[in-house]
Scaffold this motif. Sequence first.
Motif, PDB file in Angstrom:
ATOM      1  N   GLY A 202      -8.907   1.221  -3.636  1.00  0.00           N
ATOM      2  CA  GLY A 202      -8.532   0.304  -2.572  1.00  0.00           C
ATOM      3  C   GLY A 202      -7.714   0.978  -1.490  1.00  0.00           C
ATOM      4  N   ASN A 203      -6.828   1.887  -1.888  1.00  0.00           N
ATOM      5  CA  ASN A 203      -6.016   2.602  -0.903  1.00  0.00           C
ATOM      6  C   ASN A 203      -6.861   3.541  -0.050  1.00  0.00           C
ATOM      7  OD1 ASN A 203      -3.561   1.393  -1.576  1.00  0.00           O
ATOM      8  ND2 ASN A 203      -3.174   2.851  -3.215  1.00  0.00           N
ATOM      9  N   TRP A 204      -7.869   4.152  -0.672  1.00  0.00           N
ATOM     10  CA  TRP A 204      -8.787   4.991   0.101  1.00  0.00           C
ATOM     11  C   TRP A 204      -9.528   4.145   1.140  1.00  0.00           C
ATOM     12  CZ3 TRP A 204     -14.089   4.561   0.555  1.00  0.00           C
ATOM     13  CH2 TRP A 204     -14.732   5.607   1.242  1.00  0.00           C
ATOM     14  N   ALA A 205     -10.001   2.985   0.717  1.00  0.00           N
ATOM     15  CA  ALA A 205     -10.697   2.096   1.640  1.00  0.00           C
ATOM     16  C   ALA A 205      -9.753   1.609   2.740  1.00  0.00           C
ATOM     17  CB  ALA A 205     -11.286   0.911   0.878  1.00  0.00           C
ATOM     18  N   LEU A 206      -8.495   1.345   2.376  1.00  0.00           N
ATOM     19  CA  LEU A 206      -7.502   0.909   3.359  1.00  0.00           C
ATOM     20  C   LEU A 206      -7.297   1.968   4.431  1.00  0.00           C
ATOM     21  CD1 LEU A 206      -5.234  -0.980   4.345  1.00  0.00           C
ATOM     22  CD2 LEU A 206      -3.722   0.149   2.708  1.00  0.00           C
ATOM     23  N   ASN A 207      -7.153   3.216   4.022  1.00  0.00           N
ATOM     24  CA  ASN A 207      -6.988   4.298   4.989  1.00  0.00           C
ATOM     25  C   ASN A 207      -8.181   4.377   5.931  1.00  0.00           C
ATOM     26  OD1 ASN A 207      -4.564   6.369   4.603  1.00  0.00           O
ATOM     27  ND2 ASN A 207      -5.045   5.487   2.614  1.00  0.00           N
ATOM     28  N   THR A 208      -9.378   4.236   5.386  1.00  0.00           N
ATOM     29  CA  THR A 208     -10.579   4.288   6.209  1.00  0.00           C
ATOM     30  C   THR A 208     -10.604   3.121   7.198  1.00  0.00           C
ATOM     31  OG1 THR A 208     -11.796   5.342   4.408  1.00  0.00           O
ATOM     32  CG2 THR A 208     -13.100   4.332   6.157  1.00  0.00           C
ATOM     33  N   ALA A 209     -10.273   1.922   6.727  1.00  0.00           N
ATOM     34  CA  ALA A 209     -10.252   0.749   7.599  1.00  0.00           C
ATOM     35  C   ALA A 209      -9.208   0.895   8.702  1.00  0.00           C
ATOM     36  CB  ALA A 209      -9.976  -0.508   6.771  1.00  0.00           C
ATOM     37  N   ALA A 210      -8.048   1.431   8.365  1.00  0.00           N
ATOM     38  CA  ALA A 210      -6.997   1.618   9.365  1.00  0.00           C
ATOM     39  C   ALA A 210      -7.443   2.591  10.456  1.00  0.00           C
ATOM     40  CB  ALA A 210      -5.719   2.112   8.693  1.00  0.00           C
TER      41      ALA A 210
END
Length: 385
Positions: A202-210
């Motif tokens: 989820g944190n990896w996806a969050l970084n990508t979304a940001a």
Amino acid sequence: MAVSGGGDSMALLDLLRQWGKAELAVVSVNHGLRAEAEDELGLVASYAAQHDLSHDILQWHWDGTGNLQNAAREGRRTAIADWAKANQLQHVALGHTKDDQAETFLMRLSRGSGVDGLACMSELRERDGLTWLRPMLEIAREDLRQHLRDNAIPWADDPSNEDPRFNRVKARQMFETLAPLGLTTDRLAQTAAHMGRESDVGNWALNTAAQNYATLDAGDVVLDAEAQKALPEALYSRLLAEALSFVSGAQYKPRFRALRAAIEAGQPTSLHGCLILPSKQSVRITREFVAIQETRCHVSELWDGRWRLIPPEGLDVAEMEIAALGEQGLREIDEWRSLGRPRPSVLASPAVWHGEKLVAAPLAGLKNGWQVRHLPHTSVFGTTC
């Protein structure tokens, strides 16, 4: 390392000493809540003296506000962090065990936590400029007690660990009921570890979304309006929660129900010390003026935990303070409208005051030679001025 006199931390202290590959300094915190605490910390002092280790006892006093256990936990962490920095230490070891991991999982499950909340405690965490270590998360509490018995090392059992008024004690007492279902300490700790790996995803996806949907503007987070449509619901919620924590400086994310209500509202909403300002093009998360209207500090200090204002060279700033610009300051500045930022964002921006006189407001267009630096906590959004 932090040692309370309880079995977990006393065992860790002895194991680290026997390991012999780290220079140990010992610290304890007396919360002033129980008369027995002095005797318990005396066990730590005796062990430290026996093995020629330094030992400091810090005092913490509850001011009577908020939840006692939460206040004690945060007060203890802050006191230990200050002690470590004063002694030029970079690492602090804590005595959490596999049992603590399982108990924490069960407590958070009862609160309806999501993946991040149910994720296991990490063995290493960076916070307060220190590295906090939990080297015993795969060791059972009883195994540590056996180590102490085998080595004739005394420890103290805090009577509050048996007090059913506390949620952690309730969780501990539930294990006997849950074990026949296969929900043992080992199984719950294993599930927490699984959640930890999912949290990493989820944190990896969050970084990508940001990177794809978020920009920074004068300390505000601005999300592309397309983000809500393009991202899975859970990921958009995570992105917005991270933005709220980034702008407010809060250590914890907003509660899920309040977050969902703000998303569904589709109109300006107050949450987590911030304002969520949606428009056709974007969703801006800015600091809420009422959350910081009483926040003041000298210009040499960090304001609202994230702003540093730098005066022109040679200026006497002895009597100057930083406070929010507010309506009083905004009335003195015409330039702010040309900046393209909404009024609430400008109202909550940092300004320099000399008494009631406005000296500078760099983010509102009144620089007067002052510079501004944005110094937030580490985040996926980075930093900007």
